[in-house]
Design a protein around this motif. Structure first.
Motif, mmCIF file in Angstrom:
data_model
loop_
_atom_site.group_PDB
_atom_site.id
_atom_site.type_symbol
_atom_site.label_atom_id
_atom_site.label_comp_id
_atom_site.label_asym_id
_atom_site.label_seq_id
_atom_site.Cartn_x
_atom_site.Cartn_y
_atom_site.Cartn_z
ATOM 1 N N ILE A 1 -23.930 95.544 4.850
ATOM 2 C CA ILE A 1 -24.293 96.020 6.183
ATOM 3 C C ILE A 1 -25.763 96.440 6.169
ATOM 4 O O ILE A 1 -26.145 97.366 5.451
ATOM 5 N N SER B 1 -24.364 99.091 1.784
ATOM 6 C CA SER B 1 -25.008 99.472 3.045
ATOM 7 C C SER B 1 -26.354 100.122 2.776
ATOM 8 O O SER B 1 -26.565 100.738 1.730
ATOM 9 N N VAL C 1 -20.889 106.531 5.898
ATOM 10 C CA VAL C 1 -22.303 106.309 6.186
ATOM 11 C C VAL C 1 -22.820 107.570 6.870
ATOM 12 O O VAL C 1 -22.501 107.838 8.029
#
Length: 392
Positions: A89, A151, A162
């Motif tokens: 991501i 990520s 996150v």
């Protein structure tokens, strides 16, 4: 099922797991080659291998031509008895890859990130892709060992959250429990890792590199990223600290209030800001500069602009200084450098290497690379990270 076998931590099963791990690491390999690597008798090893074969965890690979006598049978893991999902991501794109147990890419799907791509939209899309893979290749939940997610941004890896996204266009990503949300519909092991850490692990394991002190740098887009392996183990590195590493005490003023921070020489914003400072005739507002991409830099280079080329070469020099500081600290033997300028402007990569070699210590064994996994390094590395937790 392989998953239950790998999760069984009993002392008896550990022997089987050790043999399986060695076959995975060194395959194709014979019993004679396995014996020195594990403290088992010949008869016990033969029995363990027979059971692994019967359960479908390993397979006969062929025979080894040794030029005399009866050729020994070689063994390999059965790479299609279970699978792994890897996800990357970033600010601009999400990639989902399906891997077999030899880390070969079976399938892949990706989609761009826009301001409309909030966590709910993205994670629903990831679930759909995962289920499509499972249906297409007839993979059950028992056969899916897990999902590894790489990520950008600040992460709570323990809880799969996150915390602060890395400049995502959508503002809803702060404190997103990614692992928990995915796990509600896909109840498998799910782990979160920083993108550069996953990428360096992916390059190391996929290529079976003989070097286990590797530095992985991402530069030239929206900031900097760095992952490091020392003796084959991932080291935690403070990315924010890297961005504000001082590479010139009398250098350009940084937003943090200091001078000569590495980010002031490497971000597209600062490169174009320096261009407008040296060439006032270029009228670009600060607001416009804040949204520039590396494409603007590349367009100036394509036009043969000598001033922007000079500024870009300065950027490469200072990036090399920053890389050499970390390489000296970790005694890195291989440095993998990624980024838009690295990949599209060979002079930049060459200048970075020249600068690193000038400032690094004991560089006679130092190797440089742009990686072999390209943009899928982090997704593949995240999946490998999941597999490693079963094998360790």
């Amino acid at each position: 099922m392989l998953k239950q076998f790998l999760l069984d931590s009993s002392p008896k099963n550990q022997i089987y797991k050790d043999v399986y791990r060695l076959i995975h690491q060194y395959a194709p390999i014979s019993k004679a080659e396995l014996l020195p690597k594990i403290k088992l008798t010949t008869s016990t090893l033969a029995r363990v291998i027979d059971e692994l074969l019967d359960n479908g965890y390993i397979r006969k690979y062929g025979v080894e031509d040794i030029g005399r006598g009866r050729p020994p049978v070689l063994y390999h893991i059965d790479e299609r008895c279970s699978y792994l999902i890897g996800i990357n991501i970033t600010r601009m794109k999400v990639s989902v890859v399906l891997l077999d147990l030899l880390y070969n890419q079976v399938d892949q799907e990706s989609f761009i990130m826009t301001s409309m791509h909030n966590p709910d939209f993205v994670l629903t899309k990831i679930k759909d892709i995962t289920f499509n893979f499972m249906e297409k290749y007839q993979i059950t939940l028992d056969e899916l060992l897990g999902i590894g997610i790489a990520s950008v941004g600040v992460l709570d890896k323990t809880n799969g959250i996150v915390l602060q996204p890395g400049g995502f266009l959508n503002s809803e990503w702060e404190n997103t429990p990614v692992a928990e949300i995915l796990g509600k519909d896909i109840p498998v092991k799910i782990m979160l890792e920083n993108l550069p850490n996953a990428a360096v692990l992916g390059e190391y394991k996929y290529t079976k590199s003989i070097e286990d002190n590797i530095l992985y740098w991402i530069s030239g887009g929206w900031g900097l990223g760095c992952g490091a392996l020392v003796n084959g183990e991932i080291l935690p590195i403070d990315i924010k600290g890297l961005m504000h590493m001082v590479v010139d005490i009398n250098g350009r003023e940084c937003s943090c209030g200091k001078r000569g921070c590495l980010i002031t020489y490497t971000s597209p914003y600062n490169l174009l800001d320096e261009l407008t400072t040296r060439r006032p005739s270029i009228n670009i507002s600060k607001e416009k500069l804040s949204s520039v991409s590396i494409d603007e830099i590349m367009e100036f280079l394509r036009q043969g602009d000598t001033l922007i080329e000079e500024i870009v070469m300065e950027s490469a020099y200072y990036l090399g200084v920053g890389i050499s500081n970390i390489a000296n600290l970790f005694q890195s033997k291989m440095i993998i450098i990624k980024g838009p300028l690295i990949e599209t402007y060979p002079n930049y990569f060459n200048k970075v290497m020249e600068s690193v070699e000038k400032h690094v210590q004991q560089n006679e064994q130092l190797r440089f690379s742009q990686g072999v996994l390209k943009e899928n390094a982090a997704a593949i590395g995240a999946a490998i990270y999941i597999h490693e937790t079963y094998l360790s």
